[in-house]
Design a protein around this motif. Sequence first.
Motif, PDB file in Angstrom:
ATOM      1  N   GLU A  84       2.258   6.200  -6.872  1.00 63.02           N
ATOM      2  CA  GLU A  84       2.595   5.188  -6.889  1.00 63.02           C
ATOM      3  C   GLU A  84       1.481   4.592  -5.105  1.00 63.02           C
ATOM      4  O   GLU A  84       1.759   3.505  -4.938  1.00 63.02           O
ATOM      5  N   LYS A  85       1.330   5.748  -4.596  1.00 57.96           N
ATOM      6  CA  LYS A  85       0.178   5.263  -4.103  1.00 57.96           C
ATOM      7  C   LYS A  85      -1.028   4.053  -4.529  1.00 57.96           C
ATOM      8  O   LYS A  85      -0.819   3.886  -3.766  1.00 57.96           O
ATOM      9  N   TYR A  86      -1.337   4.205  -5.262  1.00 57.11           N
ATOM     10  CA  TYR A  86      -2.867   3.550  -6.130  1.00 57.11           C
ATOM     11  C   TYR A  86      -1.621   2.313  -6.458  1.00 57.11           C
ATOM     12  O   TYR A  86      -2.574   1.704  -6.094  1.00 57.11           O
ATOM     13  N   ALA A  87      -0.873   1.831  -6.131  1.00 49.59           N
ATOM     14  CA  ALA A  87       0.122   0.404  -6.754  1.00 49.59           C
ATOM     15  C   ALA A  87       0.454  -0.110  -5.346  1.00 49.59           C
ATOM     16  O   ALA A  87      -0.254  -1.509  -5.073  1.00 49.59           O
ATOM     17  N   GLU A  88       0.634   0.875  -4.564  1.00 50.17           N
ATOM     18  CA  GLU A  88       0.661   0.301  -3.267  1.00 50.17           C
ATOM     19  C   GLU A  88      -0.703   0.124  -2.585  1.00 50.17           C
ATOM     20  O   GLU A  88      -0.519  -1.545  -2.003  1.00 50.17           O
ATOM     21  N   PRO A 101       2.563  -3.076 -14.055  1.00 50.06           N
ATOM     22  CA  PRO A 101       2.535  -2.209 -14.690  1.00 50.06           C
ATOM     23  C   PRO A 101       2.424  -0.451 -14.063  1.00 50.06           C
ATOM     24  O   PRO A 101       3.309  -0.194 -15.146  1.00 50.06           O
ATOM     25  N   VAL A 102       1.368  -0.048 -13.365  1.00 49.27           N
ATOM     26  CA  VAL A 102       2.430   0.787 -12.802  1.00 49.27           C
ATOM     27  C   VAL A 102       3.871   1.081 -12.258  1.00 49.27           C
ATOM     28  O   VAL A 102       4.034   1.928 -12.705  1.00 49.27           O
ATOM     29  N   TYR A 103       3.837   0.482 -11.802  1.00 50.09           N
ATOM     30  CA  TYR A 103       5.094   0.569 -11.217  1.00 50.09           C
ATOM     31  C   TYR A 103       6.767   0.451 -12.238  1.00 50.09           C
ATOM     32  O   TYR A 103       6.992   0.930 -12.854  1.00 50.09           O
ATOM     33  N   ASP A 104       6.307  -0.590 -12.845  1.00 49.21           N
ATOM     34  CA  ASP A 104       6.995  -0.365 -14.773  1.00 49.21           C
ATOM     35  C   ASP A 104       6.818   1.027 -14.861  1.00 49.21           C
ATOM     36  O   ASP A 104       8.165   1.378 -15.960  1.00 49.21           O
ATOM     37  N   HIS A 105       5.180   2.000 -15.258  1.00 51.08           N
ATOM     38  CA  HIS A 105       5.365   2.830 -15.866  1.00 51.08           C
ATOM     39  C   HIS A 105       6.063   4.151 -14.840  1.00 51.08           C
ATOM     40  O   HIS A 105       6.843   4.437 -15.596  1.00 51.08           O
ATOM     41  N   GLU A 118      11.017  -1.570  -4.562  1.00 50.82           N
ATOM     42  CA  GLU A 118      10.706  -2.848  -3.216  1.00 50.82           C
ATOM     43  C   GLU A 118       8.899  -2.665  -4.160  1.00 50.82           C
ATOM     44  O   GLU A 118       8.936  -3.905  -3.744  1.00 50.82           O
ATOM     45  N   GLY A 119       8.745  -1.802  -4.547  1.00 53.84           N
ATOM     46  CA  GLY A 119       7.320  -1.840  -4.606  1.00 53.84           C
ATOM     47  C   GLY A 119       7.316  -3.109  -5.715  1.00 53.84           C
ATOM     48  O   GLY A 119       6.001  -4.058  -5.869  1.00 53.84           O
ATOM     49  N   LYS A 120       7.606  -2.861  -6.630  1.00 57.95           N
ATOM     50  CA  LYS A 120       7.779  -4.271  -7.922  1.00 57.95           C
ATOM     51  C   LYS A 120       8.218  -5.102  -7.766  1.00 57.95           C
ATOM     52  O   LYS A 120       7.566  -6.251  -7.372  1.00 57.95           O
ATOM     53  N   GLY A 121       9.389  -5.420  -6.219  1.00 61.00           N
ATOM     54  CA  GLY A 121       9.674  -6.183  -6.081  1.00 61.00           C
ATOM     55  C   GLY A 121       8.867  -7.045  -4.832  1.00 61.00           C
ATOM     56  O   GLY A 121       8.789  -8.371  -5.460  1.00 61.00           O
TER      57      GLY A 121
END
Length: 300
Positions: A84-88, A101-105, A118-121
């Motif tokens: 999650e932090k990596y995607a952020e 793709p990280v958020y989807d996973h 929220e991250g995906k949005g």
Amino acid sequence: MRKSFILISCVLLLSGCGGAVGREGKLEEDKKLQEELSKISVPTVDKSIYSSALAAMENGEYVKAQQFLKQLIGNDNKNDLYKEKYAEVLRYLGACKSAMPVYDHLLSKKPDDIGYKEGKGLCLLSEGDFQEAGEIFTEIINSDSSRWKSINGAGLIFASKKKFTEANQYFDLAAEVSNDNATVLNNQGLAKGLMGNYTDAIEILQKAAIRADNVSQKRHIALNLAMVYGISGNLDAAKKTAESYLTEPQLYNNMGVYAELAKQPQLAKTYLNKALSGAPIYYERAWKNLERVEADPKNK
């Protein structure tokens, strides 16, 4: 968020995916993440690396944070906290295509997690998918009215459609909920400036610059403040605000755009020609800005 109609050096007109979040929201999030991390058994070295990643993010050193988090995921690929932090961090770097793709996973494992949604949005917003991003933000706001990033994101969608009255309503609410987060203040101030409310816009952007977390964010806000000064016709204040953050050709390019926005086309041409004299071969932005000014029949 893409704004191609004006090419201003290093200025993202409205903060969305890329760029640091404000101190108040981020410290609270990091505290929660530290508490979560303390509940699970991980090697001491990984805790140390994670702390280094958080510190790098706090300082706006997102490439360094990305490296730390990538190492942590390599050590423990099942740790969703690291992912999650990596995607952020990828979002802050503007690499939303890689973050998605990280958020989807993560959502495939926890489809109701509001943070993942929220991250995906925010990534969808950055990629220009306003429809799906708006649906996500609406769902989140209806579920939790304290999610200032989603409120801010909804404001950005309205701003992208030049509906600044509606955008300001969301930015005002986001500023209240986030305790005047610097990112929200930046958007709030810039939207008011684009509506012609220069006095309030300048005051808000000055406040945002004071509350900025790091040099990168402060620079970002300062250049938006310079643009509002320019639109308002105060070109001296625009130059003074921007000059410490830009090279001379970049400054002259921006001053050319500010002068154009202030409806001073001859001065705009002078500045843009100065930009080209400093970097005539490769300074593409100045060329495009000059071509636009000269092509406008009103400037003849």
